[in-house]
Design an enzyme around this catalytic site. Structure first.
Site, PDB file in Angstrom:
ATOM      1  CG  HIS A 101      40.329  45.251  40.557  1.00  0.00           C
ATOM      2  ND1 HIS A 101      40.672  46.559  40.384  1.00  0.00           N
ATOM      3  CD2 HIS A 101      40.266  45.049  41.897  1.00  0.00           C
ATOM      4  CE1 HIS A 101      40.819  47.125  41.572  1.00  0.00           C
ATOM      5  NE2 HIS A 101      40.582  46.240  42.501  1.00  0.00           N
ATOM      6  CG  ASP A 122      39.828  46.957  36.907  1.00  0.00           C
ATOM      7  OD1 ASP A 122      38.708  47.265  37.325  1.00  0.00           O
ATOM      8  OD2 ASP A 122      40.850  46.892  37.629  1.00  0.00           O
TER       9      ASP A 122
HETATM   10  C1  XLS Z   1      40.400  50.378  47.341  1.00  0.00           C
HETATM   11  C2  XLS Z   1      41.661  49.745  47.003  1.00  0.00           C
HETATM   12  C3  XLS Z   1      41.676  48.912  45.743  1.00  0.00           C
HETATM   13  C4  XLS Z   1      42.843  47.991  45.723  1.00  0.00           C
HETATM   14  C5  XLS Z   1      42.760  46.881  44.744  1.00  0.00           C
HETATM   15  O1  XLS Z   1      40.318  51.227  48.208  1.00  0.00           O
HETATM   16  O2  XLS Z   1      42.646  50.736  46.987  1.00  0.00           O
HETATM   17  O3  XLS Z   1      41.622  49.702  44.619  1.00  0.00           O
HETATM   18  O4  XLS Z   1      44.044  48.671  45.495  1.00  0.00           O
HETATM   19  O5  XLS Z   1      41.635  46.105  44.936  1.00  0.00           O
END
Ligand code: XLS
Ligand code: CA
Ligand code: CA
Length: 435
Positions: free
Chosen positions: A98, A101
């Site tokens: 993201h 991150d």
């Molecule tokens: C949350 C999601 C998230 C997505 C990406 O539950 O798994 O991590 O994979 O935004």
């Protein structure tokens, strides 16, 4: 976290090895069903869990320190240093992130975009140096307070605009780093009560955001896949991207099926009351199978625990679907998984990835064996044999009518329906898995 210098390269040593820091099944260059394991599995590291999640839960704080003794941009560069060393030591060739991150968040979108530009220069250098690629990027549109009522489905137009700006910047970052996918997980795109919600407007707006993202990406030369990642609940009570079937209907309604596929997460499948297998199959038969978030939940807990996948029944049936879908193209297996709160050392991160990679390697071996064995596929084929000729063939080829079928059925008596033989098939599966 310890220094990455202490981490040794993880090699394949086979099942007899007692070395915890070795692969027991994942032998990257071993050829299975015509491709190497590495080509089949396309493992990716999730940046958020690996470099950021620090073990806090609703009842307590961090159990791991992932700051590397720094803050701000310096800290994010240290995280990147660690990430690439870790991936190299594990032989992982892809990663996913993201926006927040990988870089600090600014007070404004403008400031955040600057940070993103700086860190993506840094990441690009690292990718070239290590031969590591970006699987997909995404924007976090759920963490900040302004997204409390959603992003593309917010009741507030300014929030929608910020979300659009974040998506634009994250697509730019994805393109710059050569990513082959861009994910929309609908963080808070859902509702807690219909009493305050205009569901029709929210869904139309969400489709507008996705359509603009698609148009912008294509204009900028992005050739990869856009993905929706289904999840039924958490954080909102009802997430709009409930499951693959719901998302498939959404894509059709808004004419997005050409550009969007599914990023299917195991834990989200079980939260929706489905098997992982079911979600993968639904995507496959609808032509929208794309990528996988490889993890597992705990069925007794019932929330999104994002555990590393170790259940070989699940990984086997997952890889069976992947093989049947013809393998990954732009997608891969992203470990959207974190070591447990009590597994709080750098070594645990390695051991978790090793466990997950081995579970999928074994799943691949077993899935290929199921197909090679042929009994299960053969059984399914024969079960529907009545559609291969006669009236059945007329039905599947659309060459009959209700009148003709009625006429035909008038004369039938004592129809024997083929046994489903579930136990026999489960036994075959066991002999392939454990024989
Ligand atoms: C949350 C999601 C998230 C997505 C990406 O539950 O798994 O991590 O994979 O935004
Ligand atoms: Ca996920
Ligand atoms: Ca999850």
């Amino acid at each position: 976290m310890e220094k990455y210098e202490n981490i040794k390269k993880v090699n394949y040593e086979g099942v007899k090895s007692k070395n915890p820091f070795s692969f027991k099944y994942y032998d990257a260059d071993r050829v299975i069903a015509g491709k190497t394991m590495k080509q089949h599995l396309k493992f990716a590291m999730s940046y958020w869990h690996t470099l950021n999640a620090s073990g806090s839960d609703m009842f307590g704080g961090n159990t791991m320190d992932k700051t590397f003794g720094e803050s701000g941009m310096k800290m994010f560069k240290k995280k990147a240093d660690f990430a690439f060393e870790l991936m190299q030591k594990l032989g992982i060739e892809y990663y996913c992130f993201h926006d927040v991150d990988i870089a600090p968040e600014g007070k404004t979108l403008e400031e955040s975009v600057k940070y993103l530009e700086e860190i993506t220069d840094y990441l690009k250098e690292k990718q070239d140096k290590y031969g590591i690629k970006l699987l997909w990027g995404t924007a976090n549109m759920f963490g900040d307070k302004k997204f409390m009522s959603g992003a593309g489905t917010s009741c507030n137009a300014d929030v929608f605009a910020v979300a659009a700006g974040k998506v634009k910047a994250a697509i730019d970052a994805t393109i710059k780093l050569g990513g082959t996918g861009y994910v929309f997980w609908g963080g808070r795109e859902g509702y807690d009560t219909l009493l305050n919600t205009d569901m029709g407007l929210e869904l139309d707006n969400l489709a507008k955001l996705l359509t603009m993202a698609r148009d912008y990406g294509r204009k900028k030369g992005f050739k990869g896949d856009f993905y929706i990642e289904p999840k039924p609940k958490e954080p909102t009570k009802h997430q709009y991207d409930f499951d693959v079937a719901t998302c498939s209907n959404f894509l059709r309604k808004y004419n997005l099926t050409q550009d969007f596929k599914m990023n299917i997460e195991a834990n989200h499948a079980t939260l929706a009351g489905h098997t992982f297998n079911h979600e993968l199959r639904t995507a496959r038969i609808n032509g929208i199978f794309g990528s996988i978030d490889a993890n597992q939940g705990d069925l007794l807990l019932g929330w999104d625990t994002d555990q590393f996948p170790t259940n070989v029944y699940e990984t086997t049936m997952c890889m069976y679907e992947v093989l049947k879908a013809g393998g990954f193209t732009n997608g891969g297996l992203n470990f959207d998984a974190k070591a447990r709160r009590q597994s709080n050392t750098t070594e645990d991160i390695l051991l978790s990835y090793i466990a997950g990679m081995d579970a999928f390697a074994l799943g691949l071996i077993k899935a290929a064996a199921i197909i090679e064995d042929g009994r299960i596929d053969e059984f399914v084929k024969n079960r529907y044999a009545s559609f291969d000729s006669g009236i059945g063939k007329k039905i599947t080829s659309g060459k009959t009518t209700l009148e003709e079928l009625s006429e035909y059925a008038m004369k039938l008596e004592n129809i024997d329906v083929e046994s489903g033989r579930q136990e026999y098939l489960e036994q075959i599966l066991n002999t392939i898995l454990f024989g």
